[in-house]
Design an enzyme around this catalytic site. Structure first.
Site, PDB file in Angstrom:
ATOM      1  N   GLU B  54      -1.120  -1.637   4.696  1.00  0.00           N
ATOM      2  CA  GLU B  54      -1.363  -0.579   5.874  1.00  0.00           C
ATOM      3  C   GLU B  54      -2.347   0.427   5.812  1.00  0.00           C
ATOM      4  O   GLU B  54      -2.842   0.670   7.025  1.00  0.00           O
ATOM      5  CB  GLU B  54       0.133  -0.076   5.803  1.00  0.00           C
ATOM      6  CG  GLU B  54       1.335  -1.319   6.330  1.00  0.00           C
ATOM      7  CD  GLU B  54       1.696  -1.671   4.940  1.00  0.00           C
ATOM      8  OE1 GLU B  54       1.488  -1.277   3.708  1.00  0.00           O
ATOM      9  OE2 GLU B  54       2.699  -2.497   5.142  1.00  0.00           O
ATOM     10  N   HIS B 123      14.085   1.328   4.727  1.00  0.00           N
ATOM     11  CA  HIS B 123      13.723   0.251   5.758  1.00  0.00           C
ATOM     12  C   HIS B 123      14.389   0.947   7.073  1.00  0.00           C
ATOM     13  O   HIS B 123      14.478   0.197   8.006  1.00  0.00           O
ATOM     14  CB  HIS B 123      14.225  -1.069   5.600  1.00  0.00           C
ATOM     15  CG  HIS B 123      13.392  -1.723   4.636  1.00  0.00           C
ATOM     16  ND1 HIS B 123      13.246  -1.359   3.322  1.00  0.00           N
ATOM     17  CD2 HIS B 123      12.675  -2.934   4.583  1.00  0.00           C
ATOM     18  CE1 HIS B 123      12.022  -2.439   2.744  1.00  0.00           C
ATOM     19  NE2 HIS B 123      12.250  -3.363   3.515  1.00  0.00           N
TER      20      HIS B 123
END
Lengths: 325, 319
Positions: B54, B123
């Site tokens: 990322e 998450h």
């Protein structure tokens, strides 16, 4: 050895001297209080920026580091606007919003100095991706130091560039000290370029104080990139003449014998180039060298004068350019 | 009037991207999992499946934007973008300003926020207020498929870095999509339901909880006005103020914890303005997530997240 024309060799020497004198003046003006904050001097590393940028053409892009003045000058940035930016003035490259660590000139493909170690490596990789999609043979060059080679973006970016065969040249200026951390103790392999094996790409080691060696390595890596064969790591071994920054309140951990050894003429990239040029008949007569130094001096005097005359930015401009309209 | 089609929230976003990609060849999409529709319609090199990196992808978007492209990077879960924080905070948000506005960086970061999916703390998160501190990013947070489609189109056309927060829990929720090329401007809140008694400003998933609460209270004669800001930067505080003038009561509902949050910011802006402060007939009430990392077990997660019953309690408390 080089097959560059005498004119180009003299132009390269002139740029190296320009960088050295720019840095000396920046240090002086920092001490006198005309330049604020922090200045990282590129003195001693001139052969790398000049050797690489001489191998580039219009449309190629570079990105720099916190030690960025040399890359700007080597890519052809305007000295007046650079000095005005260091002075924090309205006519500076960034209208006084960036300073020494954030000079950029997108019109010449200089994507900016960067205040974060390793911060530019993935950005230049994206510039390489854009160049690949454009399909016009342009390349992107990321300059960074031995310190950045220990940081995550180095790995993530070079892995992608290698996997996608992006036209990027990663130029590690190994000046052997990451602020005050010696590369000997912090880089796990003897050479940063050794890491290229892990990405399946060439890793070239050059004498970073030999402008022709740097240039030759850059020419080869750029040709490879333009041909669609992907990235190369070039590790240029060098040494900075100055401490990490011009701030004297910060320590310099480097042993003085080591520093002194690198300050000798036989190590200095500019003196070495002059010696090489003078060994060739008629390439650099003393009068030509003197004349060249005078021209540089005049240009930099003009840059300082331009900076001094430029106004400070208006307060209102502090809230401009937050967003593009 | 032609009949409107229905699309899920995610499909509406992808449709918006696809429509823009047809018009502008400089748009490309990078993510660790390429959306199938985009892959089929456009394929490589404009739709790229990437390494899980990322930080590099975020930086690469900046470099490609400087080179004249309009990249879209999907970080996927917002928690994954935390490894890219230097590129988000120090580079994307500041780069236009610190270089004196020399060039534009039109790029979109897509990412899902929220919870309720039993995937626990790493998450699940709603950290958009963190990004509000990073002057230089535009922030979008739609709650319906139609808004999501209209706003992704605006995000792509914008010349600035935009973080496009997608409510993970809404991904499969369907809704009507207007026909044609309908983009929605940034900084324009949407009144999702009109009411005269109390204003509820709600974000993302909580918009739907607020509407459910409004429905229930309506049966008891309480008329709730539900406002969805839709973009956090820029934030349409005027629509909220107008509603407060009308109702005199304000509840703010958000899944994120209360500290230094969107709800705190809206509350502050309402009370520091003399006119809207005067209009308040009761204290502002916030309905937020509790101060804990999002837990896994349903009984825990459902307790940590606010819902329609807590919105109803908050409304009752101040009316």
């Amino acid at each position: 050895m080089t097959n560059l024309s005498p004119e180009r060799q003299r132009a390269m020497l002139r740029r190296m001297i320009t960088i050295r004198r720019f840095e000396e003046i920046a240090s002086e003006k920092f001490r006198s209080g005309d330049i604020y904050g922090v200045v990282h001097s590129y003195a001693g590393e001139e052969a790398i920026a000049v050797g690489v940028c001489e191998a580039l053409r219009d449309g190629d892009q570079i990105i720099s580091t916190h030690r960025g003045h040399g890359h700007c000058i080597a890519k052809g940035a305007d000295l007046n606007r650079m000095m005005a930016e260091l002075y924090g003035r309205a006519d500076g490259y960034c209208k006084g919003k960036g300073g020494s660590m954030h000079i950029a000139d997108f019109s010449i493909g200089m994507l900016g100095a960067n205040g974060i170690v390793a911060g530019g490596i993935s950005i230049i990789t994206g510039a390489g991706l854009a160049a690949q999609m454009d399909g016009n043979g342009a390349v992107a060059v990321g300059f960074f130091g031995d310190g950045a080679s220990n940081a995550g973006p180095f790995h993530e970016s070079i892995n992608i560039a290698a996997a996608w065969k992006l036209p990027v040249i990663y130029v590690c200026e190994n000046n052997q000290w990451a602020v005050n951390v010696p590369a000997l103790e912090s880089v796990a392999t003897p050479n940063v370029a050794d890491r290229a094996k892990g990405y399946g790409i060439p890793g070239i080691i050059v004498d970073g104080n030999d402008v022709f060696a740097v240039h030759n390595a850059a020419v080869d890596a750029i040709a490879r990139a333009r041909a669609g064969q992907g990235p190369t790591i070039i590790e240029a071994k060098t040494y900075r003449h100055r401490r990490h920054t011009e701030r004297l309140d910060q320590p310099d951990a480097r042993p003085s014998e080591e520093v002194n050894a690198w300050l000798q003429e036989d190590k200095d990239p500019i003196q070495r180039m002059i010696t090489t040029l003078q060994m060739q008949e008629d390439l650099l007569p003393p009068t030509v060298l003197e004349n060249l130094k005078t021209v540089v001096e005049n240009e930099l005097a003009e840059a300082v004068s331009f900076a001094e005359k430029s106004p400070f930015p208006t307060k209102e401009s502090a809230l401009q350019d937050v967003f593009a309209e | 009037m032609t009949e409107m089609k229905e699309l899920s929230y995610v499909d509406a976003i992808i449709e918006g991207i696809a429509e823009e990609m047809v018009v502008d060849p400089k748009i490309f999409h990078m993510s660790t999992e390429a959306p199938r529709r985009l892959q089929e319609e456009f394929g490589f090199p404009r739709v790229r499946q990437t390494p899980i990196a990322e930080s590099a992808l975020t930086g690469m978007a900046i470099g490609a934007a400087a080179g004249g492209y309009r990249p879209i990077v999907d970080w996927r879960l917002v928690t994954f973008c935390f490894v890219a924080m230097d590129q988000i905070v120090n580079q994307a948000a500041k780069i236009h300003y610190m270089f004196g506005g020399q060039t534009r960086f039109p790029l979109v970061f897509r990412t899902t926020v929220g919870g309720g999916t039993r995937r626990a703390a790493q998450h699940s998160q709603s950290p958009y207020s963190m990004f509000m501190q990073l002057t230089g990013l535009k922030l979008v947070l739609p709650s319906t498929p139609a808004d999501a489609k209209g706003l992704i189109k605006t995000a792509i056309r914008d010349d600035n870095p935009v973080v496009f927060f997608e409510a993970g829990r809404l991904g499969g929720v369907k809704g009507p999509i207007p026909n044609g090329d309908v983009s929605i401007p940034f900084g324009k809140a949407d009144v999702k339901r009109e009411g005269k008694d109390v204003t509820v400003v709600a974000l993302a998933w909580m918009v739907h909880e607020a509407l459910a609460a409004a429905e229930e209270l309506s049966k008891q004669g309480i008329e709730v006005e539900v406002i969805d800001p839709r973009t956090l930067v820029p934030l349409d505080i005027e629509t909220i103020r107008s509603s407060v003038f009308k109702t005199g009561h304000l509840v703010i509902a958000d899944e994120a914890p209360a500290a230094a949050s969107v709800s705190a910011d809206i509350a502050a802006r309402i009370v520091e303005d003399a006119a809207s402060f005067e209009a308040l007939k009761a204290p502002i009430s916030r309905v937020t997530g509790l101060d804990a990392p999002i837990p896994y077990s349903p009984s825990l997660e459902d307790y940590v997240f606010p819902d329609r019953s807590r919105i109803i309690e908050a409304i009752r408390r101040i009316l």
